[in-house]
Structure formats: C-alpha cells, structure tokens
Design an enzyme around this catalytic site. Sequence first.
Site, short mmCIF file in Angstrom:
data_model
loop_
_atom_site.label_atom_id
_atom_site.label_comp_id
_atom_site.label_asym_id
_atom_site.label_seq_id
_atom_site.Cartn_x
_atom_site.Cartn_y
_atom_site.Cartn_z
N SER A 150 0.85 -1.18 0.00
CA SER A 150 0.00 0.00 0.00
C SER A 150 0.89 1.23 0.00
CB SER A 150 -0.89 0.01 1.24
OG SER A 150 -1.52 1.28 1.42
N TYR A 163 -1.51 -0.41 10.61
CA TYR A 163 -1.69 -0.78 9.21
C TYR A 163 -0.51 -0.30 8.37
CZ TYR A 163 -3.69 -1.12 4.53
OH TYR A 163 -3.90 -1.42 3.21
#
Length: 253
Positions: A150, A163
Amino acid sequence: MIKADLEGRRALVTGGASGIGLASVALLAEAGAKVAVNHLDGDSAAIARVAELKARGLDVVAAPGSVAEPGTAEAMVETAIAEMGGLDYLINNAGISGTGDKIPPGDLDRMTEEFWQAILHTNLLGAFRCAHAGASALTASGGAIVNVASIAGLGAQGSSIAYAASKSALVSLTRSLARGLAPEVRVNAVAPGQTRTPWTDGWPEERKRQAVELSVLKRRSEPEDIAEAILYLCAGARMVTGHVLVVDGGATL
C-alpha cells in the site's frame, strides 16, 4: 487491458474472493491460468463467487483457510499446490485494516496489543507463511510472488499506525524474499492508492473525493487497475525483482 497467455500456469491468490483479489483471480484465469482462490473457511459469499467464476468457464478451485493462523496458512498453500500440480504465481493479497475509519496517528490508546496482533498476523506474517510454504514449488517452476502492499507503507498516512507499519514491513519482506529466493523466483510488490473495493465503498464521500483530487489522473483506482499491475509482475517483468510498483494515479507524486 494487458493480454497474456498463461495456459498451463498455476496461481494462488490469497484473499481472492473480493476486491483486488477477485479482480486478480479473474484476470489470471481469463489469461488461461488455473487459479486457487483463497478465502476464509465457511465464507458463503466467497463460495458463491468461486461458483460464479466456474460458471463462466474459468479454471478456478477454492482454497479455504486463514493466512492469519500459523499451520492453517501453510496447509492451505500445500493443499492448493497438490490440487493444481504445482505453483507458478503466488499473490499475497489477503489483508485487513482492523478499523472502518481512520485512526489518527496520535491516538495511541487504540493501538492495543490485540489490534497489532490482528494486523500483523494477517498483513505481514500471513504473506511470509504463504511464501515459505510455496517456496519449493515456486523454485521448481521458476515462478513469481507479488505482495499487495500500500502507499501507506511508503509514507502516506494509512488507516492506522499499525496498518502503515504492516505494509512498510511487507515492502521490506518483499525485498528480503527477492534476495533469498533468487535467482529462480522473482518477488515484487504493488502499492495501491485508494481503490474502490468493498472495504472502501462504505467510506465517507468526502474521503473518496479527496483521493480523486490527489490523483493527477483524477480518478480512484479500480480493482482491475491493480490486477493489471499484478499480472505484469507475474507474466512479464523478467528482469524485475525486489521492486515496489506504485499504482495510485500519481497521488503520491
């Protein structure tokens, strides 16, 4: 749309029953590959999607099991390899955010031990477990691994500290595996920006608009955009390994 001839190739996509995973399964299977679709055991929606793919004439098999569980993840990979007769491509796509809204970096109290454990066991350790279990088969076939990271792992603010940290660690894991499994196996990652998936569909409209405004291409990514990058790193890119391909429409330029 990228075209490739993957007849006779075998792929495993973790978290393959929705979003980026499902788009990747469809693209690989449409190119002729036999694809194992990993999903959580007993997920009725995932089971229905696998049936739909089969009804379209695509060569897919179900591969239930949680990558977050040691032992279960490895057994899932081994079963999929046995059923397909080998493995050419492993797409480590399974991941969780652990939250439906952004947790500000300053809100350390919400970064509990349980939260960290859930994120890391899926997003980081899950990818390693599957890569470890599939390494021998991938070495035998001269295959490739693609990890779905990501832009949150490259400096952008993600949904939480945990995250972003998990995706940064996945980038590091990608580079380490590229060294460790060379020269037979190439290992790369894609780093999507905000992408339209079941996870992001429920986000506030303002958050979606901000993603469009940040993108120089003035749109959010679709799952198929990320799947195309994954296909490229699997079927092409013969001299590319240890690389992170950003797919965010220029949002992080």
